[in-house]
Write a protein that holds these residues in place. Structure first.
Motif, PDB file in Angstrom:
ATOM      1  N   SER A 103       0.809  -1.218   0.000  1.00 48.70           N
ATOM      2  CA  SER A 103       0.000   0.000   0.000  1.00 48.70           C
ATOM      3  C   SER A 103       0.841   1.266   0.000  1.00 48.70           C
ATOM      4  N   THR A 104       2.025   1.234   0.621  1.00 50.40           N
ATOM      5  CA  THR A 104       2.934   2.384   0.558  1.00 50.40           C
ATOM      6  C   THR A 104       4.378   1.871   0.537  1.00 50.40           C
ATOM      7  N   GLY A 105       5.283   2.754   0.166  1.00 47.66           N
ATOM      8  CA  GLY A 105       6.692   2.398   0.163  1.00 47.66           C
ATOM      9  C   GLY A 105       7.200   2.123   1.571  1.00 47.66           C
ATOM     10  N   TYR A 106       6.692   2.897   2.506  1.00 44.05           N
ATOM     11  CA  TYR A 106       7.069   2.701   3.907  1.00 44.05           C
ATOM     12  C   TYR A 106       6.721   1.278   4.329  1.00 44.05           C
ATOM     13  N   MET A 107       5.520   0.838   3.984  1.00 46.57           N
ATOM     14  CA  MET A 107       5.082  -0.504   4.360  1.00 46.57           C
ATOM     15  C   MET A 107       5.849  -1.575   3.585  1.00 46.57           C
ATOM     16  N   ASN A 129      20.109   6.272   4.018  1.00 44.44           N
ATOM     17  CA  ASN A 129      18.901   5.605   3.520  1.00 44.44           C
ATOM     18  C   ASN A 129      17.638   6.232   4.105  1.00 44.44           C
ATOM     19  N   HIS A 130      16.544   6.045   3.389  1.00 49.34           N
ATOM     20  CA  HIS A 130      15.241   6.558   3.809  1.00 49.34           C
ATOM     21  C   HIS A 130      14.851   6.040   5.201  1.00 49.34           C
ATOM     22  N   ALA A 131      14.108   6.857   5.923  1.00 48.86           N
ATOM     23  CA  ALA A 131      13.678   6.524   7.289  1.00 48.86           C
ATOM     24  C   ALA A 131      12.978   5.162   7.357  1.00 48.86           C
ATOM     25  N   THR A 171      20.098  -0.164  -0.034  1.00 47.66           N
ATOM     26  CA  THR A 171      20.447   1.228  -0.334  1.00 47.66           C
ATOM     27  C   THR A 171      19.348   1.888  -1.144  1.00 47.66           C
ATOM     28  N   ASP A 172      19.176   3.190  -0.942  1.00 50.56           N
ATOM     29  CA  ASP A 172      18.362   3.969  -1.867  1.00 50.56           C
ATOM     30  C   ASP A 172      19.107   3.966  -3.211  1.00 50.56           C
ATOM     31  N   GLY A 173      18.391   3.942  -4.327  1.00 53.77           N
ATOM     32  CA  GLY A 173      19.040   4.073  -5.634  1.00 53.77           C
ATOM     33  C   GLY A 173      19.444   5.524  -5.843  1.00 53.77           C
ATOM     34  N   VAL A 200      17.652  -2.643  -3.587  1.00 53.03           N
ATOM     35  CA  VAL A 200      17.632  -1.226  -3.949  1.00 53.03           C
ATOM     36  C   VAL A 200      16.217  -0.668  -3.804  1.00 53.03           C
ATOM     37  N   ASP A 201      16.112   0.435  -3.063  1.00 53.75           N
ATOM     38  CA  ASP A 201      14.869   1.199  -2.951  1.00 53.75           C
ATOM     39  C   ASP A 201      14.971   2.310  -3.997  1.00 53.75           C
ATOM     40  N   ASP A 202      14.207   2.155  -5.088  1.00 58.95           N
ATOM     41  CA  ASP A 202      14.365   3.100  -6.202  1.00 58.95           C
ATOM     42  C   ASP A 202      13.214   4.105  -6.288  1.00 58.95           C
ATOM     43  N   ALA A 203      12.761   4.561  -5.116  1.00 55.96           N
ATOM     44  CA  ALA A 203      11.625   5.491  -5.053  1.00 55.96           C
ATOM     45  C   ALA A 203      11.829   6.722  -5.949  1.00 55.96           C
ATOM     46  N   HIS A 204      13.072   7.224  -6.023  1.00 54.49           N
ATOM     47  CA  HIS A 204      13.299   8.453  -6.800  1.00 54.49           C
ATOM     48  C   HIS A 204      13.991   8.207  -8.137  1.00 54.49           C
ATOM     49  N   GLY A 205      14.261   6.941  -8.454  1.00 52.61           N
ATOM     50  CA  GLY A 205      14.907   6.651  -9.735  1.00 52.61           C
ATOM     51  C   GLY A 205      13.907   6.173 -10.776  1.00 52.61           C
ATOM     52  N   GLY A 235       3.939   6.563  -5.935  1.00 55.88           N
ATOM     53  CA  GLY A 235       3.401   7.875  -5.581  1.00 55.88           C
ATOM     54  C   GLY A 235       4.317   9.028  -5.955  1.00 55.88           C
ATOM     55  N   LYS A 236       5.464   8.735  -6.560  1.00 50.49           N
ATOM     56  CA  LYS A 236       6.393   9.812  -6.923  1.00 50.49           C
ATOM     57  C   LYS A 236       6.324  10.028  -8.432  1.00 50.49           C
ATOM     58  N   ALA A 237       7.332   9.567  -9.193  1.00 49.99           N
ATOM     59  CA  ALA A 237       7.286   9.829 -10.639  1.00 49.99           C
ATOM     60  C   ALA A 237       6.012   9.277 -11.282  1.00 49.99           C
TER      61      ALA A 237
HETATM   62  C1  LIG Z   1       9.127   8.215  -0.381  1.00 44.73           C
HETATM   63  C2  LIG Z   1      10.062   7.125  -0.091  1.00 44.73           C
HETATM   64  C3  LIG Z   1       9.633   5.935   0.505  1.00 44.73           C
HETATM   65  C4  LIG Z   1       8.227   5.770   1.029  1.00 44.73           C
HETATM   66  O1  LIG Z   1       7.320   5.626   0.001  1.00 44.73           O
HETATM   67  P1  LIG Z   1       5.785   5.987   0.263  1.00 44.73           P
HETATM   68  O2  LIG Z   1       5.052   5.297  -0.802  1.00 44.73           O
HETATM   69  O3  LIG Z   1       5.694   7.476   0.206  1.00 44.73           O
HETATM   70  O4  LIG Z   1       5.460   5.459   1.634  1.00 44.73           O
HETATM   71  C5  LIG Z   1      10.535   4.911   0.658  1.00 44.73           C
HETATM   72  N1  LIG Z   1      11.816   5.053   0.266  1.00 44.73           N
HETATM   73  C6  LIG Z   1      12.283   6.192  -0.283  1.00 44.73           C
HETATM   74  C7  LIG Z   1      13.705   6.281  -0.697  1.00 44.73           C
HETATM   75  C8  LIG Z   1      11.421   7.269  -0.467  1.00 44.73           C
HETATM   76  O5  LIG Z   1      11.875   8.403  -0.981  1.00 44.73           O
END
Ligand SMILES: *Cc1c(COP(=O)(O)O)cnc(C)c1O
Length: 389
Positions: A103-107, A129-131, A171-173, A200-205, A235-237
């Motif tokens: 449901s979310t990246g956090y989850m 890395n992201h929280a 790691t974050d990408g 790899v957490d590629d939330a911003h890539g 939820g980003k790009a």
């Molecule tokens: C935004 C973000 C998340 C969390 O994603 P949500 O869908 O907003 O919960 C996880 N990792 C990184 C690197 C992010 O920037």
């Protein structure tokens, strides 16, 4: 009873109190905030899809077809044809056998890390890395070792000290507050040699990097063997909401059974899946959006450099300007707002002590004229405003 006021007063004293701003109107680079039109340079809607009519139409059609809520968790009765189709499209998009929606990246991060690691295992992760990855480490009960930001040697040393047991290097990408890239090819090599998995957490890539928007891995030419665990957000790009993990069949089957933030939560509304599918089609059909981001980023950096602004080493649409103190970052943000521009000041604990900043981000929707407005406002920033306060 709890006395919460000392904690809040301490936030005020440290200039770390945050205030919610109320936006109105369809998401886009220009809209009213607290009733006053502002030009925004701080959304993660990099491709300009969050307010796109094609996504709104897909969402509306999805609601007509499925109704609003999923009604239950995936494993109970909430998993629809829309979820299934989106998972298949995300698997194809990332070049992996399967993908699983969260449901979310956090989850996704909480569920993934705590499904793969437990007591006796080790999570090695970048300091920045992201929280959600930091919290995932705590929840998993694994030993957590943090290494110096984007430093492969430090990562290798941390991995070398890990006891027997599973080892995951996460790691974050693209680092969310700095905009720089993780040294993925080196980290992949270290993991292969150190008998660890790379995640790899590629939330911003995702959607932004690589010729076809497949993200940091496409940028570096890395395959699923080099990076067996890939997490992405929607939820980003991609402009919607939600997240996914992509990988092999055994990984996904394990998550379906062991990722508690997948099992014990309501599936995302199916209509949202239809909107994400529309976003994936636009991501493929309109490469100009990525091209435009590269143009804006290049032009911004060139002109910001000429102005002597405190740029950070980022080649992505995340372009932070390092202010240092909270008060200086806040003064810069306020000065921009007086010029009609919204860039939120980012302060600890989101960034390390003494590294408060303006986090400027670009959207493919920004025009040249809007970029000029930003640069003109930045050129007039109070040089040492608030410093020493
Ligand atoms: C935004 C973000 C998340 C969390 O994603 P949500 O869908 O907003 O919960 C996880 N990792 C990184 C690197 C992010 O920037």
């Amino acid at each position: 009873m709890f006395d919460l006021s000392p904690g809040l007063k301490a936030l005020d004293a440290a200039h770390r109190r945050r205030t919610l701003r109320v936006a109105a109107g369809r998401h886009g680079v220009e809209r009213p905030v607290d009733g006053r039109p502002l030009l925004s340079f701080c959304s993660n809607d990099y491709l300009g899809l969050a307010g796109h009519p094609a996504l709104a139409e897909a969402l509306t059609a999805g609601v007509q077809e499925y109704g609003v809520g999923a009604g239950a968790a995936h494993l109970v009765s909430g998993h629809t044809e829309a979820h299934q189709a989106l998972e298949q499209e995300l698997a194809a998009f990332t070049g992996r056998p399967r993908a699983l929606l969260f449901s979310t990246g956090y989850m996704a991060n909480l569920g993934l890390i705590s499904a793969l690691l437990g007591r006796g295992d080790t999570l090695v992760q970048d300091r920045l890395n992201h929280a959600s990855l930091a919290d995932a480490g705590i929840l998993s009960r694994a030993k957590v070792r943090r290494f110096a930001h984007a430093d492969p040697q430090a990562a290798e040393a941390a991995l070398g000290q890990a006891p027997a047991g599973r080892r995951l290097l996460a790691t974050d990408g693209v680092f969310s507050m700095d905009g720089d890239l993780a040294p993925l090819p080196q980290l992949a090599r270290i993991c292969t040699q150190g008998d660890a998995w790379l995640m790899v957490d590629d939330a911003h890539g995702l959607g932004v990097l690589g010729a076809t928007g497949r993200g940091s891995l496409e940028h570096f030419g890395l395959d699923a063997k080099a990076v067996p665990v890939l997490m992405g957000t929607l939820g980003k790009a991609l402009g919607v909401f939600g997240a996914f993990v992509a990988g092999g069949d055994e990984l996904i089957e394990t998550l379906i059974h062991r990722a508690r933030s997948y099992v014990y939560t309501t599936a995302m509304p199916p209509a949202l899946c239809q909107a994400v599918r529309a976003a994936l089609r636009l991501t493929a059909a309109e490469p100009w959006r990525r091209q435009r981001l590269r143009e804006l980023t290049g032009r911004f950096r060139e002109r910001a450099q000429a102005l002597g602004l405190p740029l950070m080493p980022s080649q992505t649409p995340i372009q932070p300007l390092l202010a240092g103190s909270e008060t200086r970052a806040l003064a810069w943000s306020r000065a921009l707002e007086q010029a009609g521009i919204q860039v939120t000041a980012i302060r600890p604990p989101t960034v390390p002590e003494g590294q408060s900043r303006l986090r400027i981000t670009f959207s493919a929707e920004h025009t040249d004229e809007q970029l000029d407005r930003l640069l003109e406002a930045l050129a007039r920033l109070p040089e040492s405003a608030g410093e020493g306060a």
